[in-house]
Every structure is written in C-alpha cells, then in structure tokens.
Design a protein around this motif. Structure first.
Motif, PDB file in Angstrom:
ATOM      1  N   THR A   3       0.730  -1.136   0.229  1.00 33.86           N
ATOM      2  CA  THR A   3      -0.033  -0.146   0.127  1.00 33.86           C
ATOM      3  C   THR A   3       0.853   1.294  -0.013  1.00 33.86           C
ATOM      4  OG1 THR A   3       0.104   0.145   2.414  1.00 33.86           O
ATOM      5  CG2 THR A   3      -1.658  -1.099   1.130  1.00 33.86           C
ATOM      6  N   ALA A   4       0.440   2.052  -0.701  1.00 35.96           N
ATOM      7  CA  ALA A   4       1.186   3.530  -0.549  1.00 35.96           C
ATOM      8  C   ALA A   4       1.150   4.079   0.747  1.00 35.96           C
ATOM      9  CB  ALA A   4       0.580   4.363  -1.639  1.00 35.96           C
ATOM     10  N   PRO A   5       2.204   4.855   0.955  1.00 38.51           N
ATOM     11  CA  PRO A   5       2.149   5.407   2.361  1.00 38.51           C
ATOM     12  C   PRO A   5       1.045   6.548   2.522  1.00 38.51           C
ATOM     13  CG  PRO A   5       4.242   6.092   1.051  1.00 38.51           C
ATOM     14  CD  PRO A   5       3.313   4.887   0.126  1.00 38.51           C
ATOM     15  N   THR A   6       0.782   6.855   3.645  1.00 38.31           N
ATOM     16  CA  THR A   6      -0.287   7.583   3.847  1.00 38.31           C
ATOM     17  C   THR A   6       0.199   9.177   3.710  1.00 38.31           C
ATOM     18  OG1 THR A   6       0.043   7.805   6.393  1.00 38.31           O
ATOM     19  CG2 THR A   6      -1.793   6.527   5.271  1.00 38.31           C
ATOM     20  N   ARG A   7      -0.369  10.192   3.430  1.00 42.22           N
ATOM     21  CA  ARG A   7       0.280  11.488   3.432  1.00 42.22           C
ATOM     22  C   ARG A   7       0.414  11.793   5.002  1.00 42.22           C
ATOM     23  NH1 ARG A   7      -3.588  15.788   0.346  1.00 42.22           N
ATOM     24  NH2 ARG A   7      -2.311  16.794   1.783  1.00 42.22           N
ATOM     25  N   PRO A   8       1.641  12.593   4.913  1.00 37.34           N
ATOM     26  CA  PRO A   8       2.104  13.179   6.255  1.00 37.34           C
ATOM     27  C   PRO A   8       1.214  14.002   6.890  1.00 37.34           C
ATOM     28  CG  PRO A   8       3.353  14.148   4.446  1.00 37.34           C
ATOM     29  CD  PRO A   8       2.566  13.276   3.784  1.00 37.34           C
ATOM     30  N   ALA A   9       0.949  13.640   8.169  1.00 37.47           N
ATOM     31  CA  ALA A   9       0.281  14.603   9.176  1.00 37.47           C
ATOM     32  C   ALA A   9       0.999  15.453   9.894  1.00 37.47           C
ATOM     33  CB  ALA A   9      -0.774  13.605  10.057  1.00 37.47           C
ATOM     34  N   PHE A  10       0.742  16.635  10.077  1.00 40.29           N
ATOM     35  CA  PHE A  10       1.685  17.699  11.008  1.00 40.29           C
ATOM     36  C   PHE A  10       0.734  17.914  12.240  1.00 40.29           C
ATOM     37  CE2 PHE A  10       2.595  18.291   6.542  1.00 40.29           C
ATOM     38  CZ  PHE A  10       3.926  18.350   6.492  1.00 40.29           C
ATOM     39  N   ARG A  11       1.642  18.020  13.472  1.00 45.17           N
ATOM     40  CA  ARG A  11       1.046  18.535  14.496  1.00 45.17           C
ATOM     41  C   ARG A  11       1.943  19.001  15.244  1.00 45.17           C
ATOM     42  NH1 ARG A  11       2.749  14.872  18.329  1.00 45.17           N
ATOM     43  NH2 ARG A  11       3.028  12.664  17.790  1.00 45.17           N
ATOM     44  N   ASP A  12       1.760  19.737  16.751  1.00 43.65           N
ATOM     45  CA  ASP A  12       2.822  20.203  17.408  1.00 43.65           C
ATOM     46  C   ASP A  12       3.159  19.025  18.424  1.00 43.65           C
ATOM     47  OD1 ASP A  12       2.895  22.624  16.648  1.00 43.65           O
ATOM     48  OD2 ASP A  12       1.406  23.487  17.910  1.00 43.65           O
ATOM     49  N   ALA A  13       4.703  18.764  18.618  1.00 39.95           N
ATOM     50  CA  ALA A  13       4.963  17.592  19.751  1.00 39.95           C
ATOM     51  C   ALA A  13       4.585  17.697  21.116  1.00 39.95           C
ATOM     52  CB  ALA A  13       6.397  17.654  19.184  1.00 39.95           C
ATOM     53  N   THR A  14       4.378  16.726  21.524  1.00 38.72           N
ATOM     54  CA  THR A  14       4.060  16.766  23.039  1.00 38.72           C
ATOM     55  C   THR A  14       5.152  16.140  23.940  1.00 38.72           C
ATOM     56  OG1 THR A  14       2.875  14.553  23.004  1.00 38.72           O
ATOM     57  CG2 THR A  14       1.665  16.599  22.533  1.00 38.72           C
ATOM     58  N   ASP A  15       5.001  16.209  25.195  1.00 38.37           N
ATOM     59  CA  ASP A  15       6.034  15.746  25.958  1.00 38.37           C
ATOM     60  C   ASP A  15       6.019  14.099  25.616  1.00 38.37           C
ATOM     61  OD1 ASP A  15       5.333  17.932  27.018  1.00 38.37           O
ATOM     62  OD2 ASP A  15       5.127  17.231  29.226  1.00 38.37           O
ATOM     63  N   ALA A  16       4.938  13.455  25.449  1.00 37.22           N
ATOM     64  CA  ALA A  16       5.002  11.908  24.861  1.00 37.22           C
ATOM     65  C   ALA A  16       5.777  11.683  23.700  1.00 37.22           C
ATOM     66  CB  ALA A  16       3.528  11.511  24.931  1.00 37.22           C
ATOM     67  N   ASP A  17       6.281  12.457  22.857  1.00 36.13           N
ATOM     68  CA  ASP A  17       6.868  12.428  21.912  1.00 36.13           C
ATOM     69  C   ASP A  17       8.452  12.666  21.884  1.00 36.13           C
ATOM     70  OD1 ASP A  17       4.360  12.415  20.399  1.00 36.13           O
ATOM     71  OD2 ASP A  17       4.534  14.317  20.088  1.00 36.13           O
ATOM     72  N   VAL A  18       8.960  12.978  23.220  1.00 35.98           N
ATOM     73  CA  VAL A  18      10.239  13.178  23.247  1.00 35.98           C
ATOM     74  C   VAL A  18      11.327  12.167  23.022  1.00 35.98           C
ATOM     75  CG1 VAL A  18      12.119  13.706  25.044  1.00 35.98           C
ATOM     76  CG2 VAL A  18       9.845  15.096  25.180  1.00 35.98           C
ATOM     77  N   ASP A  19      11.034  11.100  23.399  1.00 42.45           N
ATOM     78  CA  ASP A  19      11.934   9.765  23.133  1.00 42.45           C
ATOM     79  C   ASP A  19      12.054   9.588  21.604  1.00 42.45           C
ATOM     80  OD1 ASP A  19      12.864   9.783  25.663  1.00 42.45           O
ATOM     81  OD2 ASP A  19      11.421   7.853  26.220  1.00 42.45           O
ATOM     82  N   ALA A  20      10.968   9.353  21.079  1.00 40.31           N
ATOM     83  CA  ALA A  20      10.644   9.272  19.583  1.00 40.31           C
ATOM     84  C   ALA A  20      11.651  10.322  18.820  1.00 40.31           C
ATOM     85  CB  ALA A  20       9.505   9.022  18.761  1.00 40.31           C
ATOM     86  N   LEU A  21      11.286  11.616  19.046  1.00 37.65           N
ATOM     87  CA  LEU A  21      12.152  12.893  18.399  1.00 37.65           C
ATOM     88  C   LEU A  21      13.452  12.636  18.603  1.00 37.65           C
ATOM     89  CD1 LEU A  21       9.347  15.345  19.248  1.00 37.65           C
ATOM     90  CD2 LEU A  21      10.114  14.730  16.996  1.00 37.65           C
ATOM     91  N   VAL A  22      13.875  12.425  19.739  1.00 40.40           N
ATOM     92  CA  VAL A  22      15.325  12.268  20.054  1.00 40.40           C
ATOM     93  C   VAL A  22      16.116  11.289  18.826  1.00 40.40           C
ATOM     94  CG1 VAL A  22      17.127  11.768  21.759  1.00 40.40           C
ATOM     95  CG2 VAL A  22      15.495  13.237  22.395  1.00 40.40           C
ATOM     96  N   ALA A  23      15.197  10.001  19.037  1.00 37.18           N
ATOM     97  CA  ALA A  23      15.812   8.900  18.238  1.00 37.18           C
ATOM     98  C   ALA A  23      16.053   9.452  16.646  1.00 37.18           C
ATOM     99  CB  ALA A  23      14.920   7.726  18.444  1.00 37.18           C
ATOM    100  N   LEU A  24      14.649  10.152  16.148  1.00 42.63           N
ATOM    101  CA  LEU A  24      14.617  10.571  14.898  1.00 42.63           C
ATOM    102  C   LEU A  24      15.855  11.550  14.738  1.00 42.63           C
ATOM    103  CD1 LEU A  24      13.212  11.056  12.273  1.00 42.63           C
ATOM    104  CD2 LEU A  24      12.048  12.818  13.099  1.00 42.63           C
TER     105      LEU A  24
END
Length: 179
Positions: A3-24
């Motif tokens: 399946t084709a990738p979905t379109r990117p969704a934009f949002r403001d980061a939250t505290d819960a995103d910190v570990d995933a963002l550091v890894a990225l």
C-alpha cells in the motif's frame, strides 16, 4: 501488493513524543545509521546531536513549537519553529534517513514556512547551518534561502552539541524573506 504510504500529518509535539523525536534526530545526523541518508554529520561530529532535555525545552517554550510529522503511525520528520520578533528561527530539522530524497523535507519546509507566516505574521525565516555542509546549504538555497556570510562559533567543548572531528566548524546564518 504494497500500500502507498499515507500523506504526512502535521502536529505540534507533546511531552510524550520526546523519546521518539530524540531517536529521529539522532538517526538523521549521527552514527552509522545516519549514513543511509544524505544529511549525516557523522564525518564531522561524533556524540549526540540533541538530548531529551533539549527537545523538551523546545516543546515547553512559549515562543517555540516542535512541528512533528507522522506517516503511517510513526514520527518521520520534525522541525523547531521559534518566534523571534519579526522573524522565525528554523532548527532541529530531521527527516528519517529511509525517507530522505523523496520530497518529504521539501513538504515539511513548505508547511513550516506557511505556519510561521500564518501564525506569527513574520516576514522572514532564519536558520544556522554548519558552514562546511555545502550539500545541505545548496539544498536550502534551492528552497530560496540565501547565505549571509554571518558566522557564529561552534560550541567546542560542549558535548551536548556533539564532539567535533575537525577544527574549522562554525555556523552560517541563512535567511529567506517572504513575499
């Protein structure tokens, strides 16, 4: 059938995103994993690019937001947008190495520019780029940013920003004026 990738969704980061963002961010700039993409700094800097506190500081700052991009349920890109009077500062830009070169970076940058004009009414975007990153600077120039020749020192000795592998690192200010 894939399946084709979905379109990117934009949002403001939250505290819960910190570990995933550091890894990225780390995956886009440091270590062998970063070599899968073209934004790697592995040859000029070792050590970390950011840390959880640095990411959390951006998320918590009232003048800043960390624009987060999700695709197929994972965070695949991000950038820091900071309101600084008549302009916005663009930083902490990362795209997953596996997705680099496919246009996602251009999409993120266009959305970031749209948001800072719409939300803050700024007339320009500024960023600093390590001056020896000719390929990266050329990519920004193709997006309408111009080199200013204004340099600021790299924070040698502060390992929160990495461990330099050469003595000539400095940041150059790039600017794009809107309309």
């Amino acid at each position: 059938m894939e399946t084709a990738p979905t379109r990117p969704a934009f949002r403001d980061a939250t505290d819960a995103d910190v570990d995933a963002l550091v890894a990225l961010i780390e995956s886009a700039y440091r270590g062998d994993a970063s070599r899968a993409g073209w934004t790697t700094e592995a040859d000029i800097l070792e050590g970390q690019r950011t840390d959880p506190q640095g990411v959390l500081d951006v998320i918590k700052s009232p003048d800043s937001r960390l624009l987060t991009v999700e695709q197929d349920g994972r965070i695949v890109a991000c950038c820091q947008l900071e309101h600084r009077g008549d302009h916005a500062y663009f930083g902490m830009f990362a795209v997953s190495p596996a997705l680099q070169g496919a246009g996602l970076g251009k999409t993120v940058m266009a959305e970031a520019e749209r948001r800072v004009r719409e939300i803050w009414g700024v007339t320009e975007m500024r960023m600093t780029v390590i001056s020896v990153r000719d390929d990266l600077i050329a990519w920004y120039e193709r997006r309408g940013y111009r080199r200013t020749g204004k340099m600021s020192p790299f924070p040698y000795g502060d390992e929160r920003f990495g461990i330099p592998q050469r003595p000539d690192l400095q940041f150059e200010l790039l600017v794009k004026r809107f309309g």
